[in-house]
Every structure is written in C-alpha cells, then in structure tokens.
Design a protein around this motif. Structure first.
Motif, mmCIF file in Angstrom:
data_model
loop_
_atom_site.group_PDB
_atom_site.id
_atom_site.type_symbol
_atom_site.label_atom_id
_atom_site.label_comp_id
_atom_site.label_asym_id
_atom_site.label_seq_id
_atom_site.Cartn_x
_atom_site.Cartn_y
_atom_site.Cartn_z
ATOM 1 N N HIS A 107 31.842 38.511 45.745
ATOM 2 C CA HIS A 107 31.497 37.410 44.835
ATOM 3 C C HIS A 107 32.659 36.431 44.690
ATOM 4 O O HIS A 107 33.808 36.845 44.584
ATOM 5 C CB HIS A 107 31.090 37.976 43.480
ATOM 6 C CG HIS A 107 29.888 38.853 43.576
ATOM 7 N ND1 HIS A 107 28.603 38.362 43.501
ATOM 8 C CD2 HIS A 107 29.767 40.174 43.830
ATOM 9 C CE1 HIS A 107 27.752 39.355 43.671
ATOM 10 N NE2 HIS A 107 28.422 40.474 43.878
ATOM 11 N N ILE A 109 33.309 33.793 42.408
ATOM 12 C CA ILE A 109 33.780 33.165 41.173
ATOM 13 C C ILE A 109 34.628 34.196 40.427
ATOM 14 O O ILE A 109 34.119 35.259 40.054
ATOM 15 C CB ILE A 109 32.593 32.716 40.293
ATOM 16 C CG1 ILE A 109 31.580 31.898 41.109
ATOM 17 C CG2 ILE A 109 33.089 31.946 39.078
ATOM 18 C CD1 ILE A 109 32.088 30.582 41.650
ATOM 19 N N ALA A 112 33.459 36.724 37.542
ATOM 20 C CA ALA A 112 32.032 36.615 37.217
ATOM 21 C C ALA A 112 31.247 37.858 37.625
ATOM 22 O O ALA A 112 30.156 38.099 37.108
ATOM 23 C CB ALA A 112 31.430 35.380 37.872
ATOM 24 N N HIS A 113 31.788 38.649 38.546
ATOM 25 C CA HIS A 113 31.048 39.844 38.976
ATOM 26 C C HIS A 113 31.332 41.039 38.070
ATOM 27 O O HIS A 113 30.720 42.093 38.239
ATOM 28 C CB HIS A 113 31.404 40.193 40.423
ATOM 29 C CG HIS A 113 32.822 40.615 40.597
ATOM 30 N ND1 HIS A 113 33.880 39.741 40.422
ATOM 31 C CD2 HIS A 113 33.380 41.815 40.879
ATOM 32 C CE1 HIS A 113 35.014 40.393 40.620
ATOM 33 N NE2 HIS A 113 34.737 41.644 40.892
ATOM 34 N N PRO A 115 30.702 41.388 34.783
ATOM 35 C CA PRO A 115 29.453 41.717 34.066
ATOM 36 C C PRO A 115 28.376 42.322 34.983
ATOM 37 O O PRO A 115 27.593 43.158 34.534
ATOM 38 C CB PRO A 115 28.994 40.362 33.513
ATOM 39 C CG PRO A 115 30.225 39.537 33.428
ATOM 40 C CD PRO A 115 31.075 39.967 34.588
ATOM 41 N N LEU A 116 28.339 41.921 36.248
ATOM 42 C CA LEU A 116 27.350 42.512 37.161
ATOM 43 C C LEU A 116 27.544 44.025 37.249
ATOM 44 O O LEU A 116 26.580 44.795 37.243
ATOM 45 C CB LEU A 116 27.476 41.913 38.566
ATOM 46 C CG LEU A 116 26.617 40.702 38.916
ATOM 47 C CD1 LEU A 116 26.874 39.550 37.972
ATOM 48 C CD2 LEU A 116 26.824 40.282 40.354
ATOM 49 N N ALA A 146 34.614 36.471 31.114
ATOM 50 C CA ALA A 146 33.643 37.440 31.633
ATOM 51 C C ALA A 146 34.190 38.859 31.590
ATOM 52 O O ALA A 146 33.465 39.821 31.304
ATOM 53 C CB ALA A 146 33.249 37.076 33.066
#
Lengths: 316, 327
Positions: A107, A109, A112-113, A115-116, A146
């Motif tokens: 990923h 960004i 940002a991953h 939270p995934l 994040a």
C-alpha cells in the motif's frame, strides 16, 4: 530452519540488487523502494506464521512478498509491468498482492494500511478464528493519525494483530529525531494499553522470538502487540535518491553495513557448524540463478492486453 | 400498503440484509447503544449484538479502514458516517483503498462494502455541516454512488448496495429521513444500481435530479401540470454509474432539460449530465440546458441567506420557464 532463513534473506538481497539494475536499465519504472538491509525482519517474522495468517505492508514490499512465498518470477514480472506479474502488471512495485498467500498488499499511502490490518484482525475475531494479521510499516508512519486510530481500536477491541514498526531511522530523508517528539516508540504501545517491545532487528533470531511471543498473544488471548524493529536501510528511500551524502553520512552507512543481517546470520551459522564458505557460495549461486531466471521470465512475459485497461475496475 | 419513513426504510434494509447474510455488519459512531445519530440503526444492537452492530470511537479514518480490511477478507461491512462532512477525514480509505483495491490487485481482492450516511444541507447547520459530496465521490472509478430520494428507493437501493461486490457510497439526504412513502411489506425490494426512474411523465421539458432534489422536481412538475406544462422527471437514483440511456430517452422526447442538484456548480453532477446530453441529444435540443444548484458559496447560517443559497422549487420553475421561452 536457519538455512531457510538464510535462503530467504539472500533471495531478497539478490533479487533487489538485480531490481536496482533493471531499474537503471529502464525495465522497471515508477517508484521502487528497496528493502536491502532489513531482510531479517521479513524472513524472521514470516517464518513464524501459518499459511492462513495474514500479512499487510506498505510500499517497501518486495522482501516481504518473497518471504511470504511469492515466487521471484511473479514479483519480477510485476516490477516489469508484465502480464505474469502477481497483479497482472497493474500494481507495480508498491502494490504486490497474492490472495492465495493471504498477502494483502503493497500500500502506497504512509500509514493508511494500518487500519486495514485492524480490519483483518476484526474479521478474524468476528469469525471466531485463531489467525493473526501482521502489519508492517516504517517508523515515520507512527506520526500519522491512521496509526493512532487503528491502534486505539485494536487495543480497545482486543484484535489479533501484530503491528511492526520497521525503524530504519529515516522517513525518506527525515531522521527520526527531526520527526518524533518522543523517540521511544514503545511508549506509544502503553498509550493503547497493549504490549510493546523494541529490539535489534538485524538479528533474525531476536525478530523470530519477539514475533513468536506477539503471535502467541494474538492467537491465544486476542491481544495486539506493537513491536519496534530497529534496522537500517542500506539503499536510498527509493531509486531516485542517493544512498548517502544528503541526509546521512557515508561513515554512518558504512558503520551500519557492518551489521548486515545476512552476514550476522552467516557468521552465527558458520560458528555453529551449520554452513561453511563453500556451502554458502553454492547457496548464493543457486539463488543468483533463481533471480536470473525471474529476470528472463519477466523479460519474456508479454505486456498486459490493452483490454486489461478496463478490466477489474468494478466487479460486473 | 405500509407508509414508512425514509429512516425506517433504511432500517428495514439493514435488518433484512443482516438477517440474510451473517457477513454483513454495521460499524460507526453511535450506531449501537444510541441507536444511530439519526435512528437509522434503531433496534439493530438488540437483534444482532455488539459484534455486528459496532460503536466506534470518533475516528472516521480508522473505522473506515477497518471496514476496508474486513472487506478484503470476505466480510460485508456497512460503514456509517454520522455525516458525510465527517467522512472527509476518512476519504483516503474510500478513494485510495476501497475504490482501487480490486484494480491494483488485478481482481484478487473485492470490496463488498457500503459507506453510508447523511449528505447535503439540513437547516441552518452552516458551512461545515451542509455539503453535498456526490460529485467528489462520483469522480472516482471503482466506486458506485447512490442517492435515493424516496423511502421505497432507499430500501431497495440499500439492499442492492449491501449485496454488491463493489464499494458503494450511499448518500442519504439529511432532510429526507422524516419523509414518508409507500414501502410494501413482505416483499423483497431490490432496485438495480445504475438505473434511473421516471418519477413523472411529460413531454414539454425534462428535469433531471437525484436525491433530495427529486422532491423539488416532483413539486415543480405537479404545480406546472396545472398550467398544462407536462414535465418528465428523471430521478437518476445512482449517479455513478449514471443511466445515460434514461437521460437521452427523456431529452430526445422533450427537447429541453433542467438539471438540478444540491451541490455546487463547478464540476458538479449537473455538469456531467449536461455533457452526456450534448453528446447524445445535440440535434434534439430546442434550448440550452440549464442547471440549478447551490450558490457558489460556503453555506451561510442566517435563515434568509441559507434559503437563498439552496436550490428550490422557485428556482427550478424559473429555469423550466426559461428553457420553454416562457419568461
């Protein structure tokens, strides 16, 4: 086991050395972030996992993809933007995916991953499973929102995830000391009421031990963990910046390269009588041949069909 | 025929889909114990329990990302934003993660999830709470963007959105929650995404609208019908993908069109509709297509200024008369 670790680390190293060469030749385009110097983390951490566990990472993902079991061919073809790449040439260096290996990207960004990964862990708990999700990111990502939102919910809801900071000391060209009010990142674990640990991640055994403990906590007690892996990247942030001279000195780089994780493991294995110079050279030759094969394969793989442009935008 | 509110129609859709499929869960701020900031999720915690109706901290980016992660491994999350104005904090997850995952992974990871919540202006909530986001979201390939206008459509479209294997943005007009309409009981209502519906039939002028502005279009059509002006009201229902055929069919019949939306003018949904019309209906047009939209300003608080900023029946009527050369 030690031999498998050495093989994994050496494959990642030789693969990326050739990636850099292919980049210079224009066979690989775009951004290309090399993992060289950090291979003890990928090899050590993923050696602990079961096939049904999950891995998610950021854009410095070649090493983790290989360590998870993606073939050098599938990764190299992806870097070359070819049909036989792990994402059909649509993802490229930063977006490696393999659903069969539960390798969830790749990923681009920063942060940002994270939270995934919490979401994958939520799904595990939702289904009553005992898998874990390992989430890798650079130390610079701990400064982004994040990270905090995800770790707060992971701590609050007791999600089976292991959050792994790969602290290579520079967020692109910004040293940790210029970016973090408190450099002790394990303090942040306490903020979310989860265990935290910092370790020398050039030592693959230390990585394995710490990950084993964290995975066990996640599997048995649904307790997330935050781990700081202290490492160093031997190359630039991406292929477009100098290895040293701007934000770090050559002397610092050379000092860190003395603690090359591959050399440390080889020295350990040599001392334990598990490998000698001849066997190491033979292994290295095998791996170089495997990487050459991946290059040849990628080179021969056709470009994606033009119809692919509009394929998989949505599920029809 | 049962008369239900828009909010209860959404509640029925959520309840039915959660009963149908145990992979469906609802997550967001105040969705569980508080029963939803707008009471859309009333009673769902009691029926489905805290693992499937999940209250979150105020962390839009975080819980939107949790939804994306859960969808990657096969759950079917419904992520509620208390309003789409707050969803801006999470827009990276919608745009960079959910919308692109299928493509970046070359089809390996689907995103069967819904992002939903109230959209558009209510009453005197001023600038930061009064915005219609559909043109931002409809810009993104990989997303579907749904804008229901009636309780029946809200139910049928939300059920379809939850069953869709793509990330669906579901925009609920904040002023619509209390509106009422017929929603038959004991009937499976599934409305296909991407299909417009003619809400009034006429041959003098088309009004193309979506979401809350469909009610304005209907009001205008009914009023003008008394003068013998018959309006074709096309409710887009889904703005991405957009039902170009329905637009073209209507405009080729009426030769005139007014496009209405809650959002701002520049790069708005109406701009896209007008583009389709000039391409598909160039030789059929008897007047320039006009647009009615929010004034190109942040929403003011004062009652009179807010009223002046919003599209309304008077502005739409004036636009219709202008394309009919009646002014």
């Amino acid at each position: 086991m030690n031999r498998a670790l050495l093989r994994s680390m050496l494959l990642q190293r030789r693969f990326e050395e050739r990636s850099a060469e292919a980049y210079a030749l224009g066979k690989i385009g775009g951004f290309c972030h090399l993992y060289i110097g950090q291979e003890a983390i990928s090899a050590g951490a993923l050696s602990v996992l079961r096939p049904d566990d999950y891995v998610v990472t950021a854009y410095r993902d070649h090493g983790l993809a290989l360590a998870r079991g993606m073939t050098a061919r599938a990764v190299m073809a992806e870097l070359f933007g070819r049909r036989d790449g792990c994402a059909g040439g649509k993802g490229g260096s930063m977006h490696l995916f393999d659903s069969k290996l539960n390798f969830l990207g790749g990923h681009g960004i920063v942060g940002a991953h994270i939270p995934l990964a919490a979401g994958v862990a939520f799904a595990i708990k939702y289904r009553g499973g005992d898998q874990v999700c390992l989430c890798f990111f650079g130390e610079a990502a701990v400064n982004i929102g994040a990270f905090h939102e995800a770790l707060n919910m992971a701590g609050l809801w007791k999600l089976p995830a292991v959050f792994i900071i790969e602290n290579n000391r520079y967020g692109m060209g910004t040293a940790v000391s210029r970016a973090m009010a408190n450099e002790d990142v394990t303090v942040r674990a306490a903020t979310y009421n989860i265990p935290g640990e910092s370790l020398d991640a050039q030592d693959v055994f230390a990585v394995r031990d710490a990950i084993s403990r964290a995975v066990e906590r996640a599997r048995s007690n649904k307790t997330p963990t935050l781990l700081e892996m202290r490492t160093y990247r031997f190359m630039g942030h991406s292929m477009s910046d100098a290895v040293s001279g701007t934000y770090r000195t050559k002397a610092e780089l050379e000092e860190e390269m003395r603690r090359d994780p591959i050399i440390l493991l080889k020295t350990h294995m040599t001392g334990a009588g598990e490998i000698d110079d001849d066997a190491y050279a033979k292994l290295d030759d095998e791996i170089k041949a495997e990487v050459q094969d991946s290059w040849d394969f990628a080179d021969a793989s056709p470009e994606p069909e033009l119809e692919e442009l509009y394929a998989n935008v949505v599920v029809e | 025929m049962a008369i239900v509110t828009f909010r209860d129609a959404l509640n029925q859709a959520l309840r039915e889909e959660m009963q149908n499929d145990d992979r469906v869960f609802l997550m967001g701020e105040e969705v569980a114990e508080y029963n939803g900031a707008y009471k859309v999720s009333r009673g769902l915690l009691d029926e489905f329990g805290p693992m499937r109706v999940v209250d979150t901290p105020i962390a839009e980016l975080g819980f939107a990302g949790i939804g994306v992660g859960a969808a990657m491994v096969g759950l079917r999350p419904v992520i509620e934003f208390m309003t789409w104005n707050f969803a801006l904090l999470a827009i990276d997850q919608v745009v960079n993660a959910a919308a692109k995952m299928l493509y970046m992974s070359n089809g390996q990871f689907r995103m069967p999830m819904v992002f939903r919540g109230p959209n558009g202006a209510a009453l005197q909530l001023s600038a930061q709470h009064s915005q219609a986001w559909e043109s931002w979201l409809a810009h993104i390939p990989g997303l579907k963007v749904v804008t229901p206008a009636t309780p029946y459509d809200a139910k049928g479209l939300l059920k379809s959105a939850i069953r869709d294997d793509n990330p669906v943005v579901f925009l609920e007009g904040e002023m619509l929650y209390n509106t009422k309409g017929e929603v038959p009981e004991g009937e499976e209502i599934l409305i296909p995404l991407g299909k417009a519906e003619r809400k009034r039939e006429g041959e003098h002028c088309s009004i193309i609208a979506h979401g809350k502005t469909v009610l304005i279009a209907i009001q205008v059509a009914d009023a003008l019908a008394k003068e013998g002006i018959r309006i074709d009201v096309i409710d887009l229902r889904t703005v991405r993908p957009m039902d170009v055929d329905a637009i073209a069919e209507s405009v080729k019949k009426t030769n005139r069109a007014v496009v209405v939306e809650e959002g701002w003018e520049v790069c708005g949904i109406g701009a896209q509709v007008v583009d389709y019309i000039q391409r598909e209906c160039f030789d059929y047009l008897d007047a320039p297509v006009l647009r009615v939209h929010q004034a190109d300003v942040p929403m003011p608080y004062a009652r009179n200024l807010e009223r002046a900023a919003k599209p309304d029946a008077q502005k739409v009527t004036a636009a219709v008369r202008k394309v009919l050369y009646q002014e």
